[in-house]
Design a protein around this motif. Structure first.
Motif, PDB file in Angstrom:
ATOM      1  N   TRP A   1     -57.934 -26.441  26.197  1.00  0.00           N
ATOM      2  CA  TRP A   1     -58.872 -27.495  25.801  1.00  0.00           C
ATOM      3  C   TRP A   1     -59.473 -27.266  24.415  1.00  0.00           C
ATOM      4  N   VAL A   2     -59.345 -26.047  23.888  1.00  0.00           N
ATOM      5  CA  VAL A   2     -60.012 -25.708  22.626  1.00  0.00           C
ATOM      6  C   VAL A   2     -59.372 -26.475  21.464  1.00  0.00           C
ATOM      7  N   GLU A   3     -60.198 -27.162  20.703  1.00  0.00           N
ATOM      8  CA  GLU A   3     -59.718 -27.981  19.593  1.00  0.00           C
ATOM      9  C   GLU A   3     -59.133 -27.107  18.484  1.00  0.00           C
ATOM     10  N   ASN A   4     -58.032 -27.560  17.910  1.00  0.00           N
ATOM     11  CA  ASN A   4     -57.319 -26.882  16.814  1.00  0.00           C
ATOM     12  C   ASN A   4     -56.646 -25.580  17.251  1.00  0.00           C
ATOM     13  N   LEU A   5     -56.550 -25.365  18.556  1.00  0.00           N
ATOM     14  CA  LEU A   5     -55.931 -24.141  19.069  1.00  0.00           C
ATOM     15  C   LEU A   5     -54.682 -24.470  19.885  1.00  0.00           C
ATOM     16  N   SER A   6     -53.568 -23.855  19.510  1.00  0.00           N
ATOM     17  CA  SER A   6     -52.367 -23.937  20.342  1.00  0.00           C
ATOM     18  C   SER A   6     -52.214 -22.616  21.083  1.00  0.00           C
ATOM     19  N   VAL A   7     -51.627 -22.662  22.255  1.00  0.00           N
ATOM     20  CA  VAL A   7     -51.497 -21.459  23.081  1.00  0.00           C
ATOM     21  C   VAL A   7     -50.028 -21.232  23.428  1.00  0.00           C
ATOM     22  N   VAL A   8     -49.640 -19.959  23.455  1.00  0.00           N
ATOM     23  CA  VAL A   8     -48.257 -19.599  23.748  1.00  0.00           C
ATOM     24  C   VAL A   8     -48.244 -18.375  24.656  1.00  0.00           C
ATOM     25  N   GLN A   9     -47.407 -18.418  25.668  1.00  0.00           N
ATOM     26  CA  GLN A   9     -47.309 -17.280  26.584  1.00  0.00           C
ATOM     27  C   GLN A   9     -46.274 -16.277  26.092  1.00  0.00           C
ATOM     28  N   ALA A  10     -46.673 -15.015  26.056  1.00  0.00           N
ATOM     29  CA  ALA A  10     -45.751 -13.921  25.741  1.00  0.00           C
ATOM     30  C   ALA A  10     -45.042 -13.543  27.042  1.00  0.00           C
ATOM     31  N   LYS A  11     -43.855 -14.044  27.224  1.00  0.00           N
ATOM     32  CA  LYS A  11     -43.177 -13.922  28.517  1.00  0.00           C
ATOM     33  C   LYS A  11     -42.484 -12.582  28.720  1.00  0.00           C
ATOM     34  N   TRP A  12     -42.620 -11.675  27.732  1.00  0.00           N
ATOM     35  CA  TRP A  12     -42.059 -10.337  27.890  1.00  0.00           C
ATOM     36  C   TRP A  12     -43.097  -9.363  28.451  1.00  0.00           C
ATOM     37  N   GLY A  13     -44.316  -9.832  28.637  1.00  0.00           N
ATOM     38  CA  GLY A  13     -45.411  -8.960  29.044  1.00  0.00           C
ATOM     39  C   GLY A  13     -45.539  -8.819  30.542  1.00  0.00           C
ATOM     40  N   TYR A  14     -46.785  -8.811  31.007  1.00  0.00           N
ATOM     41  CA  TYR A  14     -47.049  -8.616  32.434  1.00  0.00           C
ATOM     42  C   TYR A  14     -46.925  -9.961  33.143  1.00  0.00           C
ATOM     43  N   VAL A  15     -45.695 -10.319  33.439  1.00  0.00           N
ATOM     44  CA  VAL A  15     -45.413 -11.597  34.093  1.00  0.00           C
ATOM     45  C   VAL A  15     -44.529 -11.346  35.312  1.00  0.00           C
ATOM     46  N   THR A  16     -44.468 -12.321  36.181  1.00  0.00           N
ATOM     47  CA  THR A  16     -43.603 -12.206  37.354  1.00  0.00           C
ATOM     48  C   THR A  16     -42.138 -12.316  36.924  1.00  0.00           C
ATOM     49  N   PRO A  17     -41.215 -11.749  37.706  1.00  0.00           N
ATOM     50  CA  PRO A  17     -39.792 -11.733  37.319  1.00  0.00           C
ATOM     51  C   PRO A  17     -39.212 -13.115  37.028  1.00  0.00           C
ATOM     52  N   ASP A  18     -39.685 -14.136  37.726  1.00  0.00           N
ATOM     53  CA  ASP A  18     -39.133 -15.476  37.510  1.00  0.00           C
ATOM     54  C   ASP A  18     -39.565 -16.078  36.175  1.00  0.00           C
ATOM     55  N   ILE A  19     -40.615 -15.524  35.582  1.00  0.00           N
ATOM     56  CA  ILE A  19     -41.122 -16.018  34.300  1.00  0.00           C
ATOM     57  C   ILE A  19     -40.556 -15.218  33.127  1.00  0.00           C
ATOM     58  N   PHE A  20     -40.172 -13.973  33.379  1.00  0.00           N
ATOM     59  CA  PHE A  20     -39.826 -13.045  32.294  1.00  0.00           C
ATOM     60  C   PHE A  20     -38.768 -13.614  31.345  1.00  0.00           C
ATOM     61  N   GLU A  21     -39.076 -13.484  30.046  1.00  0.00           N
ATOM     62  CA  GLU A  21     -38.154 -13.904  28.986  1.00  0.00           C
ATOM     63  C   GLU A  21     -38.616 -13.250  27.687  1.00  0.00           C
ATOM     64  N   ASP A  22     -37.703 -12.687  26.949  1.00  0.00           N
ATOM     65  CA  ASP A  22     -38.077 -12.084  25.665  1.00  0.00           C
ATOM     66  C   ASP A  22     -38.103 -13.182  24.600  1.00  0.00           C
ATOM     67  N   ASN A  23     -39.244 -13.837  24.484  1.00  0.00           N
ATOM     68  CA  ASN A  23     -39.374 -14.978  23.565  1.00  0.00           C
ATOM     69  C   ASN A  23     -40.134 -14.610  22.288  1.00  0.00           C
ATOM     70  N   LYS A  24     -39.984 -13.361  21.844  1.00  0.00           N
ATOM     71  CA  LYS A  24     -40.707 -12.913  20.644  1.00  0.00           C
ATOM     72  C   LYS A  24     -40.331 -13.721  19.409  1.00  0.00           C
ATOM     73  N   ASP A  25     -39.044 -14.040  19.248  1.00  0.00           N
ATOM     74  CA  ASP A  25     -38.627 -14.811  18.069  1.00  0.00           C
ATOM     75  C   ASP A  25     -39.349 -16.152  18.013  1.00  0.00           C
ATOM     76  N   GLU A  26     -39.387 -16.828  19.150  1.00  0.00           N
ATOM     77  CA  GLU A  26     -40.065 -18.126  19.223  1.00  0.00           C
ATOM     78  C   GLU A  26     -41.551 -17.977  18.893  1.00  0.00           C
ATOM     79  N   VAL A  27     -42.181 -16.961  19.471  1.00  0.00           N
ATOM     80  CA  VAL A  27     -43.616 -16.750  19.261  1.00  0.00           C
ATOM     81  C   VAL A  27     -43.914 -16.450  17.797  1.00  0.00           C
TER      82      VAL A  27
END
Length: 473
Positions: free
Chosen positions: A437-463
């Protein structure tokens, strides 16, 4: 750092120069660094240093490159003699050895082309050269000139009569700035040149077009550095990157396990720690559900009762009396381990594979800050260990607890600092969801971190590409 295709930046530089002696060693900026070091630092703001090559014959220039942490391509003495080798020989002699698919040929004698303009060129190359429907085969940085030109005999782009052409209606003429040339490596070798037949013209600012060919050019560029720096600082003030620490930059799950085991009395010293045990695996398997350190109290309890699969449901919203006591003892124990078993403690905190790019990003951009639940002293110690060379703002729970949560803290920060564009990187989906909800702020999940196995993805390039969009516009 920009990484959408296999790109290397090559800075061709030799110690000799026809008009200005040892041009690459001329000093610029408040720090009085060489033109070569200045150019390397500009590129490091937008490109991984592992993808930056300095091609030279000079040991002096090689040392500058190595001191800046980039790669060196040794240029044969013949190719460094401007009176012997042709330009095409130089191009082929350098480019053939660069192990990347696409080459950005970047000169160090155009000091006022900003990191943002390099990033612009890299993106335009992707959009206008690499796209399937592109009619361009390469890219060159240019200034669009809407000016009046004559040759020796006559006006060449307007009517110098009563039918005078106003400047807005003059035909487009592009001046090559000598700052950036881009093409596929294969094409450069085929053409023996740094451009193809149909280059896309990347228009840059006027000051980015200042090319140091004579000493007077250097004096002009040197004196304009102040204007350049002012513009760069203004851009920095307009953007901010909020970077989580655990689960984004560093994996400290093993450290958390060790401190939790010591705090709870399950082990009495680090030598008793078994990171290969089933108990440890069960603990690490629930790390994705952890927030503040008092959560570990309840996780250990769930493991003891064989209920760790229900941990996220059992975990209370607030710490109970025992958990608060655990929290205080947890930090006290960590401090003891840090003070007396420093090397052992460091080994329990591991930099994620590929996260050295975040270290580089932090070093090169002052508008990257850390927002973390970990205490700032610990974060600072680890950042120094992994190569941070500047003071960095670290906001821990003491800073944002007064606001109640991270989202309110960031909202206040953005408003008070008049930030136009911000991004928040966190491995926790619940954390980033609360900040949408924060104005002027975009959010991105680091999917290589502490996530469940179904979410895991090394998306560092995208981030990292998204971060660069915020930093450079």
């Amino acid at each position: 750092m920009y990484k959408k295709y296999d790109l290397a930046a090559v800075i061709p530089v030799r110690l000799g120069s026809s008009r200005v002696s040892q041009k690459a060693l001329l000093e610029v900026g408040d720090e009085k660094i060489t033109l070569l070091a200045w150019k390397i630092r500009q590129l490091k703001k937008v490109l991984n240093k592992a993808n930056i090559y300095v091609s030279t014959e000079s040991d002096v220039l090689k040392k500058i490159a190595l001191d800046e942490g980039v790669k060196v391509h040794h240029r044969d003495e013949y190719l460094a003699d401007g009176h012997k080798a042709s330009f095409s020989e130089v191009i082929v002699g350098v480019v053939k050895d660069i192990p990347h698919e696409h080459i950005a040929w970047v000169t160090c004698v155009v000091p006022l082309m900003s990191p943002k303009e390099y990033l612009q060129g890299f993106k335009e190359y992707d959009e206008h050269v690499l796209s399937d429907n592109s009619t361009c085969d390469s890219l060159v940085s240019t200034n669009l000139l809407k000016e009046y030109f004559w040759n020796d005999d006559e006006a060449i782009n307007y009517s110098a009569t009563k039918h005078h052409t106003i400047s807005q209606e003059l035909p487009n003429i592009y001046r090559v700035t000598n700052g950036l040339y881009m093409a596929p490596k294969e094409l450069m070798l085929e053409k023996e040149y740094i451009l193809g037949e149909k280059p896309y013209k990347s228009c840059v600012s006027k000051i980015a077009g200042i090319d140091i060919d004579e000493y007077e050019d250097y004096e002009i560029a040197r004196d304009l550095i102040g204007i350049y720096n002012t513009k760069e600082k203004e851009k920095e003030k307009e953007s901010i990157v909020f970077l989580d620490f655990d689960g984004v930059v560093v994996d400290s799950a093993k450290e958390a396990y060790a401190i939790s085991m010591l705090t709870s009395g399950k082990i009495n010293k680090l030598d008793e720690l078994d990171l290969d045990s089933e108990h440890c695996k069960r603990f690490l398997g629930q790390r994705c559900h952890i927030g503040p350190a008092w959560n570990y109290f309840y996780l250990l309890k769930c493991i003891d009762e064989n209920k760790e699969s229900q941990f996220s449901d059992i975990l209370p919203n607030e710490a109970g009396k025992e958990a608060k006591k655990f929290l205080n003892e947890f930090f006290a124990t960590r401090q003891v381990i840090r003070n007396h078993f420093w090397d052992d403690w460091l080994k329990l905190n591991e930099l994620y594979n590929g996260s050295e790019r975040f270290i580089e990003l932090i070093n090169n951009n002052k508008n990257v800050v850390i927002v973390t639940t970990k205490d700032s002293a610990t974060v600072n110690a680890l950042l120094i260990k992994y190569g941070i060379k500047r003071e960095i703002d670290i906001y821990d729970s003491k800073d944002y607890d007064q606001f109640g949560c991270k989202s309110l803290f960031m909202d206040d920060f953005i408003k008070n600092n008049k930030i136009k564009k911000a991004i928040f990187i966190d491995d926790s989906y619940s954390h980033i969801a609360k900040c949408e909800w924060v104005e002027n702020l975009s959010v991105v999940q680091a999917k290589w971190g502490y996530v469940t196995p179904d979410i895991f993805e090394d998306n560092k390039d995208e981030v990292i590409n998204l971060i660069m969009e915020v930093l450079r516009g």
